[in-house]
Write a protein that holds these residues in place. Structure first.
Motif, PDB file in Angstrom:
ATOM      1  N   SER A  16       0.797  -1.329   0.133  1.00 58.00           N
ATOM      2  CA  SER A  16       0.081  -0.106  -0.046  1.00 58.00           C
ATOM      3  C   SER A  16       0.948   1.207  -0.008  1.00 58.00           C
ATOM      4  O   SER A  16       1.806   1.271   0.746  1.00 58.00           O
ATOM      5  N   LYS A  17       0.853   2.024  -1.320  1.00 54.93           N
ATOM      6  CA  LYS A  17       1.981   2.863  -1.324  1.00 54.93           C
ATOM      7  C   LYS A  17       2.007   4.263  -0.460  1.00 54.93           C
ATOM      8  O   LYS A  17       0.941   5.041  -0.372  1.00 54.93           O
ATOM      9  N   TYR A  18       3.060   4.790  -0.425  1.00 55.12           N
ATOM     10  CA  TYR A  18       3.447   6.282   0.175  1.00 55.12           C
ATOM     11  C   TYR A  18       3.386   7.210  -1.297  1.00 55.12           C
ATOM     12  O   TYR A  18       4.008   6.863  -2.069  1.00 55.12           O
ATOM     13  N   TRP A  19       2.429   8.089  -1.451  1.00 54.90           N
ATOM     14  CA  TRP A  19       2.652   8.903  -2.659  1.00 54.90           C
ATOM     15  C   TRP A  19       1.818  10.290  -2.266  1.00 54.90           C
ATOM     16  O   TRP A  19       1.002  10.444  -2.028  1.00 54.90           O
ATOM     17  N   GLY A  20       2.996  11.463  -1.805  1.00 56.95           N
ATOM     18  CA  GLY A  20       2.494  12.682  -1.399  1.00 56.95           C
ATOM     19  C   GLY A  20       2.917  12.915  -0.010  1.00 56.95           C
ATOM     20  O   GLY A  20       2.705  12.192   0.791  1.00 56.95           O
ATOM     21  N   LYS A  21       3.359  14.249   0.121  1.00 58.01           N
ATOM     22  CA  LYS A  21       4.042  14.714   1.379  1.00 58.01           C
ATOM     23  C   LYS A  21       2.962  15.722   2.017  1.00 58.01           C
ATOM     24  O   LYS A  21       2.424  16.677   1.207  1.00 58.01           O
ATOM     25  N   ARG A  22       2.679  15.866   3.397  1.00 60.30           N
ATOM     26  CA  ARG A  22       1.874  17.048   3.979  1.00 60.30           C
ATOM     27  C   ARG A  22       3.142  17.860   4.499  1.00 60.30           C
ATOM     28  O   ARG A  22       2.731  18.870   4.728  1.00 60.30           O
ATOM     29  N   ASP A  23       4.643  17.290   4.682  1.00 58.17           N
ATOM     30  CA  ASP A  23       5.300  18.280   4.963  1.00 58.17           C
ATOM     31  C   ASP A  23       6.698  17.663   4.050  1.00 58.17           C
ATOM     32  O   ASP A  23       7.248  16.591   4.269  1.00 58.17           O
ATOM     33  N   VAL A  24       7.187  18.594   3.347  1.00 60.85           N
ATOM     34  CA  VAL A  24       8.323  18.174   2.207  1.00 60.85           C
ATOM     35  C   VAL A  24       9.723  18.124   3.030  1.00 60.85           C
ATOM     36  O   VAL A  24      10.124  17.182   2.835  1.00 60.85           O
ATOM     37  N   ALA A  25       9.787  19.169   3.943  1.00 62.50           N
ATOM     38  CA  ALA A  25      11.176  19.305   4.573  1.00 62.50           C
ATOM     39  C   ALA A  25      11.324  18.039   5.387  1.00 62.50           C
ATOM     40  O   ALA A  25      12.392  17.237   5.343  1.00 62.50           O
ATOM     41  N   LEU A  26      10.309  17.471   6.208  1.00 63.46           N
ATOM     42  CA  LEU A  26      10.355  16.464   7.373  1.00 63.46           C
ATOM     43  C   LEU A  26       9.893  14.968   6.555  1.00 63.46           C
ATOM     44  O   LEU A  26       9.808  13.893   7.276  1.00 63.46           O
ATOM     45  N   ASN A  27       9.738  14.923   5.206  1.00 59.53           N
ATOM     46  CA  ASN A  27       9.205  13.786   4.590  1.00 59.53           C
ATOM     47  C   ASN A  27       8.029  13.303   5.479  1.00 59.53           C
ATOM     48  O   ASN A  27       7.996  11.876   5.794  1.00 59.53           O
ATOM     49  N   LEU A  28       7.031  14.036   5.641  1.00 60.26           N
ATOM     50  CA  LEU A  28       5.818  13.736   6.435  1.00 60.26           C
ATOM     51  C   LEU A  28       4.924  13.266   5.374  1.00 60.26           C
ATOM     52  O   LEU A  28       4.400  14.061   4.562  1.00 60.26           O
ATOM     53  N   PRO A  29       4.246  12.059   5.366  1.00 60.94           N
ATOM     54  CA  PRO A  29       3.279  11.630   4.406  1.00 60.94           C
ATOM     55  C   PRO A  29       1.839  12.003   4.567  1.00 60.94           C
ATOM     56  O   PRO A  29       1.268  12.196   5.654  1.00 60.94           O
ATOM     57  N   THR A  30       1.153  11.923   3.312  1.00 64.55           N
ATOM     58  CA  THR A  30      -0.196  12.352   3.418  1.00 64.55           C
ATOM     59  C   THR A  30      -0.942  11.146   3.855  1.00 64.55           C
ATOM     60  O   THR A  30      -2.062  11.255   4.371  1.00 64.55           O
ATOM     61  N   ASN A  31      -0.340   9.912   3.691  1.00 67.69           N
ATOM     62  CA  ASN A  31      -1.232   8.652   4.013  1.00 67.69           C
ATOM     63  C   ASN A  31      -0.169   7.716   4.604  1.00 67.69           C
ATOM     64  O   ASN A  31       1.109   7.669   4.160  1.00 67.69           O
ATOM     65  N   GLY A  32      -0.594   6.747   5.168  1.00 66.82           N
ATOM     66  CA  GLY A  32       0.323   5.578   5.677  1.00 66.82           C
ATOM     67  C   GLY A  32       0.583   4.677   4.691  1.00 66.82           C
ATOM     68  O   GLY A  32      -0.179   4.612   3.627  1.00 66.82           O
ATOM     69  N   SER A  33       1.578   3.815   5.094  1.00 66.69           N
ATOM     70  CA  SER A  33       1.729   2.859   3.924  1.00 66.69           C
ATOM     71  C   SER A  33       2.252   1.787   4.630  1.00 66.69           C
ATOM     72  O   SER A  33       2.356   1.479   5.744  1.00 66.69           O
ATOM     73  N   LEU A  34       2.373   0.395   3.568  1.00 67.47           N
ATOM     74  CA  LEU A  34       2.561  -0.987   4.415  1.00 67.47           C
ATOM     75  C   LEU A  34       3.371  -1.657   3.229  1.00 67.47           C
ATOM     76  O   LEU A  34       3.363  -1.449   2.153  1.00 67.47           O
ATOM     77  N   SER A  35       4.422  -2.242   3.934  1.00 67.12           N
ATOM     78  CA  SER A  35       5.499  -2.682   2.894  1.00 67.12           C
ATOM     79  C   SER A  35       6.227  -4.270   3.278  1.00 67.12           C
ATOM     80  O   SER A  35       5.660  -4.858   4.574  1.00 67.12           O
ATOM     81  N   ILE A  36       6.743  -5.091   2.394  1.00 66.57           N
ATOM     82  CA  ILE A  36       7.260  -6.119   2.720  1.00 66.57           C
ATOM     83  C   ILE A  36       8.734  -6.002   2.343  1.00 66.57           C
ATOM     84  O   ILE A  36       9.023  -5.516   1.407  1.00 66.57           O
ATOM     85  N   SER A  37       9.835  -6.364   3.250  1.00 69.47           N
ATOM     86  CA  SER A  37      11.097  -6.031   3.133  1.00 69.47           C
ATOM     87  C   SER A  37      11.627  -7.290   2.494  1.00 69.47           C
ATOM     88  O   SER A  37      11.280  -8.552   2.264  1.00 69.47           O
ATOM     89  N   LEU A  38      12.793  -7.034   1.602  1.00 68.18           N
ATOM     90  CA  LEU A  38      13.237  -8.379   0.686  1.00 68.18           C
ATOM     91  C   LEU A  38      14.996  -8.401   1.005  1.00 68.18           C
ATOM     92  O   LEU A  38      15.785  -7.585   0.762  1.00 68.18           O
ATOM     93  N   PRO A  39      15.004  -9.217   2.114  1.00 66.79           N
ATOM     94  CA  PRO A  39      16.093  -9.452   2.960  1.00 66.79           C
ATOM     95  C   PRO A  39      17.374  -9.729   1.739  1.00 66.79           C
ATOM     96  O   PRO A  39      18.687  -9.476   2.052  1.00 66.79           O
ATOM     97  N   GLU A  40      17.070 -10.475   0.496  1.00 64.92           N
ATOM     98  CA  GLU A  40      18.261 -10.650  -0.191  1.00 64.92           C
ATOM     99  C   GLU A  40      18.803  -9.491  -0.926  1.00 64.92           C
ATOM    100  O   GLU A  40      19.849  -9.732  -1.534  1.00 64.92           O
TER     101      GLU A  40
END
Ligand code: DP6
Length: 313
Positions: A16-40
């Motif tokens: 579920s993607k991060y796309w858009g910032k509510r604060d550009v300097a602090l990288n604060l997102p407009t929405n939450g996001s969810l990921s899976i890591s690839l340890p390889e």
């Protein structure tokens, strides 16, 4: 006296993607996001602090020019942590993933760097605090502090102290990610600039934050329930909706190549034939396929060029 530190971190793929910032300097997102890591796949960083500057940045054994945008961004990030203004960091970074090809190397890069800083200055910070610091370098880096699934809370505070990622407690050994590399050269427009352009010049973007939060909740639930079809369908739809906002921006942002679209049709055709497979895409032309281990033989037959990764191996 020279202080040294080491850190390493995995690449992550947002479901579920991060796309858009509510604060550009602090990288604060407009929405939450969810990921899976690839340890390889990921980044390894060695760092040392010297009392005399300037910074020296080496990427994949090649020293970078001080005026390179990559170096400028990194040095600006390091300014947060300099014990004194005259000193300099020596940073050696090794990526096991092509830089800026839509495989989120900035995510593993800033996560590894923050771990190396923590080691160098003996801060002994908790993962949540490291996540917050990594976010200041690149938003998606907040999620690369963890193996497995991670959820980055958008947070409400103006200072961003509640905007960090946490691990989702679930292991799913059958979960597979397939990489379909369409083009690994550098992308025409980076995600930082691409999302700014979308936020400022796309009318459809208004609908994105609410949809993104709904998708996030649906995928979170699907992970806890191990409901793969809901996860896959929601992740694919979320990625396409994000790309729809990019395309509807002026000037338009289209990361897809003709081969990307051909690959999407191939995935849909395979689904018609009964193979349970979905895709997601980031700010680049490559596809990341989502499937469970039982489908590996069918997929390797249909798409022999696919690289299969196992996040929980
Ligand atoms: C499409 O984290 O690279 O991959 O915060 O400006 O560094 P900055 O952006 P970045 O954006 C990633 C965007 C994405 C979606 C995602 O990973 O969630």
């Amino acid at each position: 006296p020279v202080k040294t530190g080491y850190g390493q971190a995995p690449v992550n793929i947002a479901l579920s993607k991060y796309w858009g910032k509510r604060d550009v300097a602090l990288n604060l997102p407009t929405n939450g996001s969810l990921s899976i890591s690839l340890p390889e796949l990921g980044t390894e960083t060695r760092l040392s602090w010297h009392e005399t500057g300037p910074d020296k940045i080496t990427l994949n054994n090649e020293e970078m020019a001080p005026e390179a945008p990559f170096v400028k961004r990194l040095s600006r990030f390091l300014n947060f942590f300099r014990p004194d203004a005259n000193g300099g960091f020596d940073v050696e970074t090794l990526n096991t993933v092509p830089t800026a090809a839509g495989l989120a190397s900035s995510a593993s890069g800033y996560a590894a760097l923050v771990k190396a800083l923590d080691d160098c200055f003996q801060w002994q910070l908790a993962p949540r605090e490291l996540s917050l610091l990594a976010r200041l370098g690149s938003g998606s880096a907040s999620r690369s502090l963890y193996d497995g699934f991670a959820l980055w809370h958008k947070g409400e505070r103006a200072d961003g102290l509640d905007s960090y990622a946490e691990k989702i407690d679930q292991t799913w050994p059958e979960f597979c990610i397939g990489l379909l590399e369409i083009d690994t050269s550098t992308k025409p427009i980076g995600s930082t600039q691409g999302m700014q352009q979308t936020v400022n010049h796309c009318e459809l973007y208004q609908a994105w934050p609410e949809k993104a939060e709904q998708d996030l909740a649906t995928i979170h639930r699907a992970i806890l329930d191990k409901d793969f079809q809901t996860l896959g369908a929601t992740a694919e739809n979320n990625a396409l909706a994000m790309h729809a906002t990019m395309i509807a921006t002026w000037p338009p942002i289209l990361y897809w190549q003709p081969e990307s679209v051909a690959a999407m049709h191939r995935v849909w055709q395979l689904r018609q034939e009964g193979v349970t497979v979905y895709f997601t895409m980031d700010a680049g032309p490559n596809l990341k396929l989502l499937f469970l281990e039982t489908e590996t033989p069918a997929l390797m037959r249909a798409l022999p060029e696919m690289k299969c990764l196992k996040p929980f191996a």
